[in-house]
Scaffold this motif. Structure first.
Motif, PDB file in Angstrom:
ATOM      1  N   ASP A 360      23.015  19.522 -29.047  1.00  0.00           N
ATOM      2  CA  ASP A 360      21.735  20.161 -28.762  1.00  0.00           C
ATOM      3  C   ASP A 360      20.577  19.210 -29.088  1.00  0.00           C
ATOM      4  OD1 ASP A 360      19.287  21.909 -29.491  1.00  0.00           O
ATOM      5  OD2 ASP A 360      20.661  23.362 -28.598  1.00  0.00           O
ATOM      6  N   SER A 361      19.561  19.208 -28.226  1.00  0.00           N
ATOM      7  CA  SER A 361      18.431  18.297 -28.394  1.00  0.00           C
ATOM      8  C   SER A 361      17.739  18.485 -29.740  1.00  0.00           C
ATOM      9  CB  SER A 361      17.418  18.504 -27.264  1.00  0.00           C
ATOM     10  OG  SER A 361      16.864  19.812 -27.319  1.00  0.00           O
ATOM     11  N   ARG A 362      17.716  19.728 -30.235  1.00  0.00           N
ATOM     12  CA  ARG A 362      17.045  19.993 -31.504  1.00  0.00           C
ATOM     13  C   ARG A 362      17.742  19.294 -32.668  1.00  0.00           C
ATOM     14  NH1 ARG A 362      16.986  26.302 -29.934  1.00  0.00           N
ATOM     15  NH2 ARG A 362      18.994  25.563 -29.147  1.00  0.00           N
ATOM     16  N   LYS A 363      19.026  19.043 -32.538  1.00  0.00           N
ATOM     17  CA  LYS A 363      19.765  18.331 -33.578  1.00  0.00           C
ATOM     18  C   LYS A 363      19.385  16.854 -33.597  1.00  0.00           C
ATOM     19  CE  LYS A 363      22.064  22.029 -34.734  1.00  0.00           C
ATOM     20  NZ  LYS A 363      21.767  22.709 -36.011  1.00  0.00           N
ATOM     21  N   HIS A 364      19.120  16.298 -32.428  1.00  0.00           N
ATOM     22  CA  HIS A 364      18.678  14.895 -32.381  1.00  0.00           C
ATOM     23  C   HIS A 364      17.283  14.764 -32.976  1.00  0.00           C
ATOM     24  CE1 HIS A 364      21.386  15.260 -28.671  1.00  0.00           C
ATOM     25  NE2 HIS A 364      22.102  14.729 -29.634  1.00  0.00           N
ATOM     26  N   ASP A 449      13.386  14.003 -25.519  1.00  0.00           N
ATOM     27  CA  ASP A 449      14.734  14.423 -25.895  1.00  0.00           C
ATOM     28  C   ASP A 449      15.774  13.407 -25.430  1.00  0.00           C
ATOM     29  OD1 ASP A 449      13.946  16.762 -27.143  1.00  0.00           O
ATOM     30  OD2 ASP A 449      14.154  17.988 -25.343  1.00  0.00           O
ATOM     31  N   ILE A 450      15.556  12.829 -24.271  1.00  0.00           N
ATOM     32  CA  ILE A 450      16.498  11.860 -23.706  1.00  0.00           C
ATOM     33  C   ILE A 450      16.374  10.512 -24.419  1.00  0.00           C
ATOM     34  CG2 ILE A 450      17.196  10.657 -21.593  1.00  0.00           C
ATOM     35  CD1 ILE A 450      15.925  13.108 -20.074  1.00  0.00           C
ATOM     36  N   ILE A 451      15.128  10.084 -24.678  1.00  0.00           N
ATOM     37  CA  ILE A 451      14.907   8.792 -25.333  1.00  0.00           C
ATOM     38  C   ILE A 451      15.412   8.815 -26.771  1.00  0.00           C
ATOM     39  CG2 ILE A 451      13.113   7.201 -26.145  1.00  0.00           C
ATOM     40  CD1 ILE A 451      13.816   7.021 -23.134  1.00  0.00           C
ATOM     41  N   ARG A 452      15.321   9.945 -27.428  1.00  0.00           N
ATOM     42  CA  ARG A 452      15.875  10.040 -28.792  1.00  0.00           C
ATOM     43  C   ARG A 452      17.352   9.656 -28.799  1.00  0.00           C
ATOM     44  NH1 ARG A 452      12.950  15.402 -29.594  1.00  0.00           N
ATOM     45  NH2 ARG A 452      11.200  14.978 -31.000  1.00  0.00           N
ATOM     46  N   VAL A 453      18.099  10.181 -27.836  1.00  0.00           N
ATOM     47  CA  VAL A 453      19.531   9.887 -27.761  1.00  0.00           C
ATOM     48  C   VAL A 453      19.763   8.449 -27.312  1.00  0.00           C
ATOM     49  CG1 VAL A 453      21.687  10.466 -26.565  1.00  0.00           C
ATOM     50  CG2 VAL A 453      20.160  12.285 -27.337  1.00  0.00           C
ATOM     51  N   TYR A 454      19.009   8.015 -26.305  1.00  0.00           N
ATOM     52  CA  TYR A 454      19.150   6.646 -25.797  1.00  0.00           C
ATOM     53  C   TYR A 454      18.940   5.624 -26.910  1.00  0.00           C
ATOM     54  CZ  TYR A 454      17.712   2.244 -23.669  1.00  0.00           C
ATOM     55  OH  TYR A 454      17.581   0.905 -23.356  1.00  0.00           O
ATOM     56  N   GLN A 455      17.856   5.777 -27.693  1.00  0.00           N
ATOM     57  CA  GLN A 455      17.542   4.780 -28.708  1.00  0.00           C
ATOM     58  C   GLN A 455      18.521   4.832 -29.870  1.00  0.00           C
ATOM     59  OE1 GLN A 455      15.906   2.291 -28.464  1.00  0.00           O
ATOM     60  NE2 GLN A 455      15.005   1.574 -30.392  1.00  0.00           N
ATOM     61  N   LEU A 456      18.932   6.031 -30.275  1.00  0.00           N
ATOM     62  CA  LEU A 456      19.956   6.119 -31.322  1.00  0.00           C
ATOM     63  C   LEU A 456      21.232   5.409 -30.879  1.00  0.00           C
ATOM     64  CD1 LEU A 456      20.157   9.634 -33.062  1.00  0.00           C
ATOM     65  CD2 LEU A 456      19.853   7.394 -34.127  1.00  0.00           C
ATOM     66  N   ALA A 457      21.636   5.679 -29.639  1.00  0.00           N
ATOM     67  CA  ALA A 457      22.850   5.058 -29.103  1.00  0.00           C
ATOM     68  C   ALA A 457      22.704   3.545 -29.057  1.00  0.00           C
ATOM     69  CB  ALA A 457      23.144   5.606 -27.712  1.00  0.00           C
ATOM     70  N   LYS A 458      21.534   3.076 -28.642  1.00  0.00           N
ATOM     71  CA  LYS A 458      21.323   1.630 -28.535  1.00  0.00           C
ATOM     72  C   LYS A 458      21.340   0.970 -29.908  1.00  0.00           C
ATOM     73  CE  LYS A 458      18.426  -1.836 -26.350  1.00  0.00           C
ATOM     74  NZ  LYS A 458      17.131  -2.151 -25.750  1.00  0.00           N
TER      75      LYS A 458
END
Length: 854
Positions: A360-364, A449-458
């Motif tokens: 869920d986006s709120r968890k990121h 929400d998308i960039i949070r995941v992208y940057q964490l992954a990167k």
């Protein structure tokens, strides 16, 4: 075809059903004799307007007048067990007759597709389309599958015995079924769910998918060494990776499941290599195959001894070496066996199914808050982060360079979330990049929400600029579907993310959630919102030079009615990107549509042909603006009607106090909780699957039709009935939309709950639902011109009707228990546990008989 169904399924069912009476188990004859009497009592009682409590009490008075209360409950449980096994028998008979009641060479099959392409002279267009087209079927662990593996195996064997009319074996298997538990004794872990679904990978998909690819290659006259699209059909996998609201999925679980998938696949490879060893016994070939077997064995059985392959290419190099010797020195003897195995390795690699990670986006957001709090001392600009605009927040996050794993978090969840990213790299190293290359963001509402995941992954997985991970936003609610165009526009404007997409083949996968959309906005609004979102997202992506890939989170059939998958995808037109077809499949839909080789092959071919039909033949006229305006109006009216129901003060109390919703957490069918948060029941926290299934248990099926009747009636009052009739005739999309709703209506049975019309708290609410049911039925028949629901699909209609008749006693018993529990009399208080157990036990048979979540 309807008469064919009666001959091949209905007649066989009634014949084999009689075998149950002869099973050598205590009380079985008495139970089997009383069940038809209860069936008749239910049908007659409901016709006379009786309620379930009265029907069951009269049944006891008429047929077991001397029975104690304890004996009455024992009889009800025996009847439930009997019906559960009748459902299994019916499933097996229908599966055995699959190729008799379905045209395996007709509409939607590869045979029909190839023949049509040849007759219309578009073989080259078909060849080009198939060069990079893909179907991805994603298996999920959503809790609507009640059969444990032992029962699935019996169903498989029973289907084969029925197909070959082996009466003695059928009798033995029914005896086995009578002694085998139908339900899980304990709640499964996420790993248990993964292991259960692996049965389908090993026993069905492993042979069916290569068979379809080979069929395509043969039809197009393409040799193995010339074929490049080994992604034509892929299997996705959510158990062990789907974290959304499931606290039991940890990074250890994810690694464990990935390893299990690889070991399951390598065991299949090992079996095939042992078979090849028996045939390829020639000089120069035998030692290569023996070497391959010895290097596959340690991976398959995890013993850690001996030399192993580290990558599928190493195995393929050996196989192609053997192939060359076979052709040059042995005239290609048994070449087809070797090529068949090479094809499997090309398709499945070392991963079998591609795991998706979902959260869920709120968890990121929670994880980033924790990271930023730790980094504030070094980056002063982070102190005012919350006051920044969205674009400034995005730029700030992208500018940070740190190692998340090095930070010590006070929140264990944040530590776990960081670990969940780390395991993606481990899986890619172990199983290959395809083993885990997608991260799905639930409740996605912004580009941030998308960039949070992208940057964490990167930061965790990236190697320089390279990130071998696709970030997949999931838009679910009606509001999110309306806003997704703006979200993606912002995302495409971010240079760093654009470069990421360039490196990922210029493809952006976007998931659209039907179940939550239906829960939020009703049937019509959800369907039409997704259609419009796909058109808008296609246009935007094409304008930016990217390809939008749509991933439909629909749970099984492409609409809540459980209707025709082929027609749904074939109806979308060229304004919606069709490079790939991706769809989630869950629960009993996995076993019913993909549980046997013949049905799996048929349904995968349907998806394939539906996805490429428009591009190759260009026979579908796109919806005109006038038609879209009509559908807009219809969706608006349907949404308004559904919103009035949803906002009714009795809506959530009805779900909580009247339906079996609260019992789903006790069913031991899935590892996930019924709702996302603890505490009192809130509509927004309620998971879509239990929500839909609760209506299905009540035989009210609100998500599949509510608002359709009100919408059509309103447009009719505006003088637009003729336009709707024309639209039904000319638009495959609209025809499919109403056809799916017809199935949902056919599965309704309001007489079972008609007693609620007199309830002082919920009587008016029940009448409101019942009135819309009657109106929807009337309006759909008027628009379609049919005389009865599903008249145009008689085989499906007859199947639904017989299934519903089989489980009518369960529906009645469950309502009887619910009635008792709501108004517990003193004499029944000692039996409260029995009544609760009755509700639970009836749930299994009712859902299994439905064969989809409608």
């Amino acid at each position: 075809m309807a008469s064919e169904f009666n001959k091949t399924v209905s007649t066989r069912y009634h014949m084999y059903n009689s075998l149950f009476l002869n099973l050598p188990y205590t009380g079985i004859y008495r139970t089997g004799t009383l069940l038809p009497l209860l069936q008749q009592a239910c049908e007659t009682g409901f016709e006379k307007g009786k309620d379930p409590l009265t029907i069951i009490k009269k049944f006891f008075a008429d047929f077991t007048p001397q029975a104690s209360r304890e004996e009455q409950f024992n009889l009800l449980f025996n009847l439930i067990q009997y019906v559960e096994r009748q459902v299994v028998l019916f499933d097996s008979i229908e599966d055995a007759a699959f190729d008799e009641i379905n045209d395996l060479h007709g509409k939607g099959t590869l045979s029909a597709l190839m023949l049509r392409a040849q007759s219309e002279g578009v073989e080259e267009a078909l060849r080009q389309k198939l060069e990079d087209f893909s179907v991805r079927v994603v298996l999920t662990a959503h809790p609507t599958q009640f059969y444990p593996g032992s029962v699935l195996a019996i169903i498989n064997d029973l289907e084969l015995a029925i197909r070959e009319n082996r009466l003695e074996d059928i009798n033995l298997l029914l005896r086995q079924l009578g002694k085998t538990a139908i339900i899980n004794k304990e709640k499964p872990t996420p790993f248990d769910e993964a292991a259960s679904l692996s049965w389908f990978l090993e026993n069905v998909f492993y042979t069916v998918i290569p068979g379809i690819v080979h069929k395509v290659m043969t039809g197009l006259n393409v040799k193995l060494e010339e074929w490049n699209n080994f992604d034509l059909i892929k299997i996705g996998f959510w158990p062990g990776g789907d974290r959304d609201g499931n606290p039991f999925v940890t990074h250890e679980t994810t690694i464990q499941v990935a390893q299990h998938l690889q070991e399951t696949l390598l065991k299949c490879y090992h079996r095939d290599l042992r078979w090849l060893k028996r045939r390829l016994t020639f000089k120069g070939v035998d030692h290569i195959i023996a070497r391959a077997e010895s290097k596959v064995y340690p991976i398959a059985y995890g013993n850690g001894y001996g030399e192993i392959y580290h990558h599928p290419d190493e195995l393929l190099n050996d196989l192609f070496e053997a192939r060359e010797v076979l052709i040059n020195d042995h005239r290609g003897l048994f070449l087809e066996l070797l090529d068949s195995f090479i094809l499997k390795v090309k398709i499945f690699g070392f991963y079998f199914a591609s795991m998706d990670i979902r959260q869920d986006s709120r968890k990121h957001a929670q994880a980033w808050e924790a990271c930023l709090a730790k980094l504030q001392s070094k980056h002063k600009k982070l102190k005012n982060f919350d006051k920044l605009s969205e674009r400034e927040k995005i730029d700030t996050i992208l500018s940070l360079n740190f190692k998340p794993a090095s930070l010590k978090f006070d929140d264990d969840f944040v530590t776990e979330l960081i670990e969940s990213f780390s395991v993606i790299g481990q899986i890619q190293e172990q199983n290959g990049v395809e083993g885990c290359h997608r991260y799905v963001i639930s409740n996605c509402q912004s580009a941030l929400d998308i960039i949070r995941v992208y940057q964490l992954a990167k930061l965790i997985l990236g190697k320089g600029d390279e990130l071998t991970l696709d970030i997949v936003p999931l838009f679910e609610t009606i509001e999110d579907l309306a806003n997704c165009e703006s979200v993606m526009k912002t995302l495409y404007s971010i240079p760093e993310y654009r470069e990421h997409l360039e490196r990922r083949g210029k493809k952006q996968t976007i998931m659209l959630g039907f179940s939550d959309g239906t829960k939020d906005g009703g049937y019509l609004r959800a369907n039409w919102s997704i259609f419009k979102a796909k058109e808008n997202l296609t246009r935007i992506a094409r304008g930016e030079g990217f390809i939008a890939v749509f991933f439909d989170g629909r749970g099984g059939p492409p609409a809540r009615g459980g209707g025709n998958t082929h027609d749904f995808y074939a109806s979308l037109g060229d304004t919606i990107e069709d490079k790939e077809v991706q769809i989630t499949i869950q629960g009993q839909t996995i076993s019913s549509n993909f549980g046997k080789a013949v049905s799996c092959r048929y349904n995968l071919e349907q998806l394939l042909s539906a996805g490429i039909e428009n591009s190759v033949f260009q026979t579908l006229d796109p919806l005109q603006e006038k038609e879209k305006a009509l559908l807009d109006s219809l969706a608006d009216e349907g949404h308004q009607a559904y919103r009035e129901l949803k906002q009714h003060p009795k809506f959530v109390p009805y779900l909580e106090k009247i339906t079996p919703l609260v019992y789903f957490g006790e069913t031991n069918i899935g590892s996930r909780p019924v709702k996302r948060n603890s505490g009192s029941l809130k509509f927004e926290d309620l998971r879509a699957i239990p929500f839909v299934s609760s209506w299905a248990q009540m035989k009210q099926n609100i998500p599949g039709f509510y608002g359709v009747g009100a919408a059509i009636r309103e447009l009719k009052s505006q003088g637009k009935l003729r336009e709707l009739k024309i639209l039904f005739k000319e638009s495959l999309f609209f025809r499919t939309l109403l056809s799916n709703s017809m199935m949902s209506l056919t599965k309704c049975y309001y007489p079972a709950t008609a007693y609620l019309a007199k309830d002082k708290d919920f009587g008016e609410f029940w009448k409101k639902m019942h009135n819309e049911y009657k109106l929807s039925r009337e309006m759909i028949l008027e628009v379609s011109g049919l005389t009865e629901l599903m008249e145009n699909t008689p085989v499906n209609r007859d199947s639904v009707k017989l299934r519903e008749r089989i489980v009518l006693p369960l529906i009645t018993i469950q309502q009887y228990a619910l009635q008792n529990l709501r108004d517990l009399e003193d004499r029944d208080k000692p039996f409260e546990k029995h009544l609760r157990k009755l509700v639970l036990r009836c749930m299994f048979g009712i859902i299994n008989a439905a064969r989809n979540s409608a």
